[in-house]
Enzyme design. Structure first.
Site, PDB file in Angstrom:
ATOM      1  N   LYS A  13       7.217  -8.006   0.648  1.00 29.80           N
ATOM      2  CA  LYS A  13       8.005  -9.106   1.227  1.00 29.80           C
ATOM      3  C   LYS A  13       8.505 -10.061   0.132  1.00 29.80           C
ATOM      4  CE  LYS A  13       4.593 -10.563   3.850  1.00 29.80           C
ATOM      5  NZ  LYS A  13       3.509  -9.611   3.486  1.00 29.80           N
ATOM      6  N   ARG A 171      -7.671  -8.772   4.576  1.00 30.97           N
ATOM      7  CA  ARG A 171      -6.291  -9.207   4.873  1.00 30.97           C
ATOM      8  C   ARG A 171      -5.589  -8.167   5.744  1.00 30.97           C
ATOM      9  NH1 ARG A 171      -4.253  -9.979  -0.956  1.00 30.97           N
ATOM     10  NH2 ARG A 171      -2.210 -10.379  -0.016  1.00 30.97           N
TER      11      ARG A 171
HETATM   12  P1  AP5 Z   1       4.707  -8.240  -2.984  1.00 37.70           P
HETATM   13  O1  AP5 Z   1       6.193  -8.332  -2.984  1.00 37.70           O
HETATM   14  O2  AP5 Z   1       3.934  -9.265  -3.717  1.00 37.70           O
HETATM   15  O3  AP5 Z   1       4.173  -8.056  -1.493  1.00 37.70           O
HETATM   16  P2  AP5 Z   1       4.029  -9.107  -0.306  1.00 37.70           P
HETATM   17  O4  AP5 Z   1       4.335  -8.375   0.954  1.00 37.70           O
HETATM   18  O5  AP5 Z   1       4.811 -10.343  -0.599  1.00 37.70           O
HETATM   19  O6  AP5 Z   1       2.484  -9.343  -0.395  1.00 37.70           O
HETATM   20  P3  AP5 Z   1       1.607 -10.664  -0.289  1.00 37.70           P
HETATM   21  O7  AP5 Z   1       0.235 -10.272  -0.741  1.00 37.70           O
HETATM   22  O8  AP5 Z   1       2.236 -11.833  -0.980  1.00 37.70           O
HETATM   23  O9  AP5 Z   1       1.636 -10.892   1.235  1.00 37.70           O
HETATM   24  P4  AP5 Z   1       0.664 -11.690   2.064  1.00 37.70           P
HETATM   25  O10 AP5 Z   1       1.390 -11.718   3.357  1.00 37.70           O
HETATM   26  O11 AP5 Z   1      -0.728 -11.203   2.127  1.00 37.70           O
HETATM   27  O12 AP5 Z   1       0.495 -13.043   1.266  1.00 37.70           O
HETATM   28  P5  AP5 Z   1       1.047 -14.519   1.457  1.00 37.70           P
HETATM   29  O13 AP5 Z   1       1.300 -15.043   0.124  1.00 37.70           O
HETATM   30  O14 AP5 Z   1       2.107 -14.574   2.496  1.00 37.70           O
HETATM   31  O15 AP5 Z   1       4.329  -6.786  -3.569  1.00 37.70           O
HETATM   32  C1  AP5 Z   1       2.986  -6.388  -3.730  1.00 37.70           C
HETATM   33  C2  AP5 Z   1       2.839  -5.481  -4.978  1.00 37.70           C
HETATM   34  O16 AP5 Z   1       3.587  -4.289  -4.733  1.00 37.70           O
HETATM   35  C3  AP5 Z   1       3.404  -6.080  -6.279  1.00 37.70           C
HETATM   36  O17 AP5 Z   1       2.613  -5.683  -7.364  1.00 37.70           O
HETATM   37  C4  AP5 Z   1       4.805  -5.484  -6.386  1.00 37.70           C
HETATM   38  O18 AP5 Z   1       5.236  -5.367  -7.733  1.00 37.70           O
HETATM   39  C5  AP5 Z   1       4.592  -4.117  -5.737  1.00 37.70           C
HETATM   40  N1  AP5 Z   1       5.766  -3.612  -5.036  1.00 37.70           N
HETATM   41  C6  AP5 Z   1       6.616  -4.322  -4.238  1.00 37.70           C
HETATM   42  N2  AP5 Z   1       7.576  -3.505  -3.746  1.00 37.70           N
HETATM   43  C7  AP5 Z   1       7.312  -2.266  -4.227  1.00 37.70           C
HETATM   44  C8  AP5 Z   1       7.948  -0.989  -4.069  1.00 37.70           C
HETATM   45  N3  AP5 Z   1       9.029  -0.841  -3.311  1.00 37.70           N
HETATM   46  N4  AP5 Z   1       7.398   0.065  -4.718  1.00 37.70           N
HETATM   47  C9  AP5 Z   1       6.293  -0.072  -5.490  1.00 37.70           C
HETATM   48  N5  AP5 Z   1       5.658  -1.245  -5.685  1.00 37.70           N
HETATM   49  C10 AP5 Z   1       6.163  -2.335  -5.058  1.00 37.70           C
HETATM   50  O19 AP5 Z   1      -0.242 -15.234   2.112  1.00 37.70           O
HETATM   51  C11 AP5 Z   1      -1.410 -15.449   1.371  1.00 37.70           C
HETATM   52  C12 AP5 Z   1      -2.410 -16.207   2.217  1.00 37.70           C
HETATM   53  O20 AP5 Z   1      -1.869 -17.503   2.586  1.00 37.70           O
HETATM   54  C13 AP5 Z   1      -2.786 -15.565   3.562  1.00 37.70           C
HETATM   55  O21 AP5 Z   1      -3.800 -14.593   3.416  1.00 37.70           O
HETATM   56  C14 AP5 Z   1      -3.246 -16.800   4.370  1.00 37.70           C
HETATM   57  O22 AP5 Z   1      -4.535 -17.193   3.997  1.00 37.70           O
HETATM   58  C15 AP5 Z   1      -2.261 -17.885   3.904  1.00 37.70           C
HETATM   59  N6  AP5 Z   1      -1.051 -17.949   4.747  1.00 37.70           N
HETATM   60  C16 AP5 Z   1       0.239 -17.741   4.348  1.00 37.70           C
HETATM   61  N7  AP5 Z   1       1.086 -17.866   5.389  1.00 37.70           N
HETATM   62  C17 AP5 Z   1       0.308 -18.160   6.475  1.00 37.70           C
HETATM   63  C18 AP5 Z   1       0.595 -18.389   7.843  1.00 37.70           C
HETATM   64  N8  AP5 Z   1       1.845 -18.326   8.322  1.00 37.70           N
HETATM   65  N9  AP5 Z   1      -0.451 -18.634   8.680  1.00 37.70           N
HETATM   66  C19 AP5 Z   1      -1.707 -18.701   8.233  1.00 37.70           C
HETATM   67  N10 AP5 Z   1      -2.054 -18.495   6.939  1.00 37.70           N
HETATM   68  C20 AP5 Z   1      -1.046 -18.227   6.060  1.00 37.70           C
END
Ligand code: AP5
Length: 217
Positions: A13, A171
């Site tokens: 994402k 997660r």
């Molecule tokens: P990346 O692009 O970083 O993936 P992502 O989907 O953004 O993953 P996140 O871990 O950031 O998502 P998340 O939803 O758990 O975390 P968030 O920050 O929202 O890619 C991942 C890896 O894959 C990278 O190494 C990248 O290089 C690689 N990659 C990407 N695309 C690729 C491809 N096509 N091919 C190969 N490799 C690829 O949330 C974190 C925490 O915040 C949550 O756990 C929660 O505690 C809190 N939080 C955030 N929002 C809320 C909410 N709305 N409500 C409650 N708690 C919340």
């Protein structure tokens, strides 16, 4: 245009939202980035959420509602946005739908990036972030030890606290239980367009698929 970028943790994402935000000229609003910045700055909000995030649990719907309302109602988002990380529960869908109604946001779509959990597990446990240029990278992209492949900064690559194998497992469980039901909700209440995207292909191909599908939307 309002885009919700949706998918399991590690689906890509953040990677795609950064690219599309530049291509479409609309801001990328990542709730995870906002919360991590609050933790790093040791603000009141940061202190409240640090332990929850470290365990891979969700921050309360009430706290998130306040934060997201402020962001989406700010001037920055007046010409559209890419919302990454929200909504994440059915309660958050309610809040989001209220905001959409209040501001007549009727050109919205949800990009559902689909990737199998075993692929995601490998991605997250090998992910690094560059504290200098904010790039998201994978250990497999590192050519020179301790050098960011995007900006060349030395010793700037760090692991996210919630990318340990145990926390990643939690997660994914939280996603399955609390977040995935949102897809069913929008299937039953199609107030926005849901676009499925194959996230298990090279980054550029995923972007291409997203842009083509958005054009035809
Ligand atoms: P990346 O692009 O970083 O993936 P992502 O989907 O953004 O993953 P996140 O871990 O950031 O998502 P998340 O939803 O758990 O975390 P968030 O920050 O929202 O890619 C991942 C890896 O894959 C990278 O190494 C990248 O290089 C690689 N990659 C990407 N695309 C690729 C491809 N096509 N091919 C190969 N490799 C690829 O949330 C974190 C925490 O915040 C949550 O756990 C929660 O505690 C809190 N939080 C955030 N929002 C809320 C909410 N709305 N409500 C409650 N708690 C919340």
């Amino acid at each position: 245009m309002e885009i919700v970028i949706f998918g399991a943790p590690g689906a890509g994402k953040g990677t795609q939202a950064k690219i599309i935000s530049q291509k479409l000229g609309i801001p990328h609003i990542s709730t995870g980035d906002i919360l991590r910045a609050a933790v790093a700055a040791k603000t009141e909000l940061g202190k409240q959420v640090e332990q929850i995030m470290a365990k891979g649990e969700l921050v309360s719907d009430e706290l998130m509602a306040k934060l997201v309302e402020e962001m989406l109602e700010s001037d920055k988002c007046k010409n559209g946005f890419i919302l990454d990380g929200y909504p994440r529960t059915l309660k958050q869908v309610e809040v989001f739908e209220e905001i959409r109604k209040r501001h007549n946001l009727d050109n919205s779509c949800l990009l559902n990036i689909q990737v199998d959990f075993d692929v995601i597990f490998k991605r997250l446990t090998s992910r690094l972030l560059c504290v200098n240029c904010n790039a998201i990278v994978s250990e497999s992209e590192i050519k020179e030890a301790n050098v960011c492949p995007k900006c060349g900064a030395k010793n700037s690559l760090v692991k996210r606290k919630d990318d340990s194998p145990e926390v990643v497992k939690n997660r994914l469980k939280v996603y399955r239980e609390s977040t995935e039901p949102i897809l069913q909700y929008y299937a039953e209440h199609p107030t926005l367009t849901v676009i499925n995207v194959n996230g298990d292909q090279p980054v550029e191909k995923v972007t291409e698929e997203i842009l083509t599908k958005l054009e035809n939307c």
